[in-house]
Design a protein around this motif. Sequence first.
Motif, PDB file in Angstrom:
ATOM      1  N   GLY A  20      45.197  -5.281 -63.020  1.00  0.00           N
ATOM      2  CA  GLY A  20      43.486  -5.698 -62.622  1.00  0.00           C
ATOM      3  C   GLY A  20      42.832  -6.512 -63.584  1.00  0.00           C
ATOM      4  O   GLY A  20      41.975  -7.377 -63.472  1.00  0.00           O
ATOM      5  N   SER A  23      43.684 -10.129 -63.595  1.00  0.00           N
ATOM      6  CA  SER A  23      43.191 -10.694 -62.180  1.00  0.00           C
ATOM      7  C   SER A  23      41.701 -10.935 -62.626  1.00  0.00           C
ATOM      8  O   SER A  23      41.213 -12.044 -61.798  1.00  0.00           O
ATOM      9  CB  SER A  23      43.618  -9.958 -60.907  1.00  0.00           C
ATOM     10  OG  SER A  23      42.946  -8.911 -61.063  1.00  0.00           O
ATOM     11  N   VAL A  33      45.717 -14.827 -58.354  1.00  0.00           N
ATOM     12  CA  VAL A  33      45.055 -13.240 -57.976  1.00  0.00           C
ATOM     13  C   VAL A  33      46.039 -12.624 -57.031  1.00  0.00           C
ATOM     14  O   VAL A  33      46.408 -11.521 -57.013  1.00  0.00           O
ATOM     15  CB  VAL A  33      43.552 -13.357 -57.921  1.00  0.00           C
ATOM     16  CG1 VAL A  33      43.189 -11.941 -57.239  1.00  0.00           C
ATOM     17  CG2 VAL A  33      42.826 -13.594 -59.083  1.00  0.00           C
ATOM     18  N   ARG A  34      46.232 -13.378 -55.866  1.00  0.00           N
ATOM     19  CA  ARG A  34      46.984 -12.949 -54.850  1.00  0.00           C
ATOM     20  C   ARG A  34      48.348 -12.532 -55.147  1.00  0.00           C
ATOM     21  O   ARG A  34      48.602 -11.597 -54.813  1.00  0.00           O
ATOM     22  CB  ARG A  34      47.089 -13.804 -53.614  1.00  0.00           C
ATOM     23  CG  ARG A  34      47.856 -13.585 -52.479  1.00  0.00           C
ATOM     24  CD  ARG A  34      47.267 -13.908 -51.247  1.00  0.00           C
ATOM     25  NE  ARG A  34      45.985 -13.564 -50.667  1.00  0.00           N
ATOM     26  CZ  ARG A  34      45.521 -13.396 -49.591  1.00  0.00           C
ATOM     27  NH1 ARG A  34      46.078 -13.921 -48.572  1.00  0.00           N
ATOM     28  NH2 ARG A  34      44.452 -13.061 -49.450  1.00  0.00           N
ATOM     29  N   THR A  37      48.301  -9.326 -57.230  1.00  0.00           N
ATOM     30  CA  THR A  37      48.175  -8.253 -56.489  1.00  0.00           C
ATOM     31  C   THR A  37      49.590  -7.836 -55.457  1.00  0.00           C
ATOM     32  O   THR A  37      49.878  -6.616 -55.511  1.00  0.00           O
ATOM     33  CB  THR A  37      47.139  -8.466 -55.643  1.00  0.00           C
ATOM     34  OG1 THR A  37      45.860  -8.969 -56.101  1.00  0.00           O
ATOM     35  CG2 THR A  37      46.639  -7.103 -54.840  1.00  0.00           C
ATOM     36  N   ARG A  97      45.183  -3.359 -48.948  1.00  0.00           N
ATOM     37  CA  ARG A  97      45.020  -4.873 -49.179  1.00  0.00           C
ATOM     38  C   ARG A  97      45.615  -5.743 -47.783  1.00  0.00           C
ATOM     39  O   ARG A  97      44.612  -6.676 -47.722  1.00  0.00           O
ATOM     40  CB  ARG A  97      46.058  -5.323 -50.406  1.00  0.00           C
ATOM     41  CG  ARG A  97      45.964  -6.689 -50.538  1.00  0.00           C
ATOM     42  CD  ARG A  97      44.656  -6.845 -51.445  1.00  0.00           C
ATOM     43  NE  ARG A  97      44.392  -8.191 -51.625  1.00  0.00           N
ATOM     44  CZ  ARG A  97      43.664  -8.887 -50.952  1.00  0.00           C
ATOM     45  NH1 ARG A  97      43.298  -8.419 -49.348  1.00  0.00           N
ATOM     46  NH2 ARG A  97      43.227  -9.884 -51.046  1.00  0.00           N
ATOM     47  N   ASN A 102      40.917 -11.562 -45.968  1.00  0.00           N
ATOM     48  CA  ASN A 102      40.103 -12.325 -46.787  1.00  0.00           C
ATOM     49  C   ASN A 102      38.586 -11.777 -46.993  1.00  0.00           C
ATOM     50  O   ASN A 102      37.727 -12.647 -47.310  1.00  0.00           O
ATOM     51  CB  ASN A 102      39.849 -13.683 -46.244  1.00  0.00           C
ATOM     52  CG  ASN A 102      41.460 -14.278 -46.299  1.00  0.00           C
ATOM     53  OD1 ASN A 102      42.231 -14.204 -47.001  1.00  0.00           O
ATOM     54  ND2 ASN A 102      41.981 -15.182 -45.359  1.00  0.00           N
ATOM     55  N   ASP A 109      40.585  -7.557 -55.560  1.00  0.00           N
ATOM     56  CA  ASP A 109      41.826  -7.312 -55.847  1.00  0.00           C
ATOM     57  C   ASP A 109      41.813  -6.486 -57.301  1.00  0.00           C
ATOM     58  O   ASP A 109      42.404  -5.343 -57.457  1.00  0.00           O
ATOM     59  CB  ASP A 109      42.404  -8.544 -56.179  1.00  0.00           C
ATOM     60  CG  ASP A 109      43.029  -9.057 -54.702  1.00  0.00           C
ATOM     61  OD1 ASP A 109      42.282 -10.047 -54.393  1.00  0.00           O
ATOM     62  OD2 ASP A 109      43.874  -8.436 -54.242  1.00  0.00           O
ATOM     63  N   LEU A 112      40.620  -2.973 -56.711  1.00  0.00           N
ATOM     64  CA  LEU A 112      41.853  -2.146 -55.905  1.00  0.00           C
ATOM     65  C   LEU A 112      42.638  -1.693 -56.934  1.00  0.00           C
ATOM     66  O   LEU A 112      43.276  -0.473 -57.036  1.00  0.00           O
ATOM     67  CB  LEU A 112      42.312  -2.903 -54.830  1.00  0.00           C
ATOM     68  CG  LEU A 112      43.665  -2.465 -54.325  1.00  0.00           C
ATOM     69  CD1 LEU A 112      43.232  -1.229 -53.381  1.00  0.00           C
ATOM     70  CD2 LEU A 112      44.358  -3.361 -53.347  1.00  0.00           C
ATOM     71  N   LEU A 113      43.067  -2.638 -57.925  1.00  0.00           N
ATOM     72  CA  LEU A 113      44.029  -2.223 -58.830  1.00  0.00           C
ATOM     73  C   LEU A 113      43.559  -1.351 -59.725  1.00  0.00           C
ATOM     74  O   LEU A 113      44.254  -0.184 -60.024  1.00  0.00           O
ATOM     75  CB  LEU A 113      44.537  -3.576 -59.580  1.00  0.00           C
ATOM     76  CG  LEU A 113      45.570  -4.540 -58.687  1.00  0.00           C
ATOM     77  CD1 LEU A 113      45.507  -5.725 -59.514  1.00  0.00           C
ATOM     78  CD2 LEU A 113      46.789  -3.795 -58.403  1.00  0.00           C
TER      79      LEU A 113
END
Lengths: 506, 123
Positions: A20, A23, A33-34, A37, A97, A102, A109, A112-113
């Motif tokens: 996290g 990112s 970043v994607r 994740t 996710r 998008n 992201d 979320l992490l």
Amino acid sequence: MEGLLPHLAVLPVALPLLAGALSLVLLRHAGWVRAITVVSLSSLLAMSLVLLVQTAGGASWTYALGDWPAPFGIALAVDRLAAMMLTITAVMGIACRLAAGNEGSRRFDALLLFQLAGLNGAFLTADLFNLFVFFEVLLAASYALLLDGAGAARLRAGLHYVTVNLLGSSLFLIAAAMFYGVAGTLNIADLDARLATLPASDAGLAQVAGLLLLAVFAIKAAALPLGFWLPGTYGAAAVHVAVLFAVMTKVGIYSILRVHGALFEAVPQTASTALPLAGLALPWLLPAGLATLLLGAAGALAARDLRVLVAWLVVVSAGTLLAALGLGTVPATAAALYYLPHSTFAAGAMFIAVEFVARRRAGSSTPVAADYRIYAGRPVREAPWIAALFFVTALVVAGLPPGSGFIAKALLLDAAAATPAHAWIWSVVLLSSLVVVVALARCASAVFWGPSTAAAIPPAVQGTGVGGRGLLLAALLLLGCGLVMALFAHPSYDFLRQTAAALGAT
Amino acid sequence: MELLLATAIGAITATGIYLALRSRTFELVLGMTLISYAVNLFIFAMGRPVAGRAPILREGVPTTLEHYTDPLPQALVLTAIVISFAMTAVLIVVALKLREVSGGDHVDGGDPAGDSGRERGDP
């Protein structure tokens, strides 16, 4: 248990925290970043599956961070229950996710992490104060996720949500301080040992601390007198956030099971329960659970907004879980542990199903509040796969035969039959199931078959322009997990029965 | 000292709860801040603070708790202060944004006249 395997305990917390942070650093490079994740989420799932396999045979271990011994350092504990919760969290993270597509902001992201790190930490920690810290980590991330892409309704719900949880955190600290005051430790296993030899003069303080802690967990789990924050909050959240939040109420349930199970033998064991504080939580759980169940069903019937309807279904599942834990027998706890992942997956899938309805009505991926009204007079016609998704998910949620919900409720009713409270459980669970079925059926008939009184729905948007592919994948993932649970009900029940039987021993 | 500490914690908590139940976000923030102060004092008190004894080991003094103040609650308080400070900051940001969006500082997002702003927002 040798080699590097014990160190796996710390990775589900450390990995998402580091990923996290990374990112956030690479915020401007969407591709990186994607990739971070994707790698983190898949390795989280892999790690929790490895832990699940490792602990399935009954292995459990405590991991002392920095190798400090337990009363001084802080410890993580891995056992079957923790591994199971990690797996559920990893699945919900992936579903979140996928569902976001998008839509989320650039920081989504990272948030979320961080949220996953907090959840995993809360499931793994063996220390009361660290439980508080991880609660704060997951709450801090959830505040930001909830407010992602603001708007008046979301901000209002956010203010209430932050306030309620701040109060809950204050109560948690008071309870933890009282435990420290009477026992001089906050390590849960250590605390358990000290409470067993507590002088009678301090028993009252420990009892107050235990019940305060129960109140805190009841706020998280949205039990009846403390759960009114939930429908507004979940009803205002974006769909992918709501999917992730489906696992958040389970943190409260898990904490009750873990903390009160260890400290007060809330889960009855074969071992002696001669402790003065044994079963402290039990007399509260059953009535609170049944009342929450009834309130949730009534709320689902009264809801006029699709997302609020699903939020009330989350309350129903919390009530069912609390009532099952309140029975306090091993089969009932095993049934609750089966119901827990089922209700998490089902609630997530249901949030997605209603999002499809709203997006279809809006004709875009950004439906407004009016698109979520159940009785909007704008039936969704000629959308067979939305209707099919809604139908299948509703069947699973309501606990009708082919799905995992049916098995969960059958297990619960069967477990309740052997206890003195069976009349209450049977009547309330069956009544609330009926009410939920009526609420869902009425909602579906209004949404899909109702008379058209308002402006027609714009023609369907072709392709994935409405962000439909990720949402659909997330829904299929969640329904698939429920299907696996239903197909392998017997082995999973055996596993959960052993989990429930082992709970008090730790 | 016990009486003073207990009375202070009680008074701060009571004031905090009163403010937290008010309908303005500013008073809510003040109330939550006071409650977290009271909680921090309470954690401190549960560590049985003793006047004149440091929580740091000194030479020539036996390493038992009779000669020191328990350092652990102080570490806990430090963590709790950091966390409650951060959370209060989040609360302030949300309250400010809500005021900007809804044009009032009512906790339900209304105008300053006191009625709720449900007609402004979503159902």
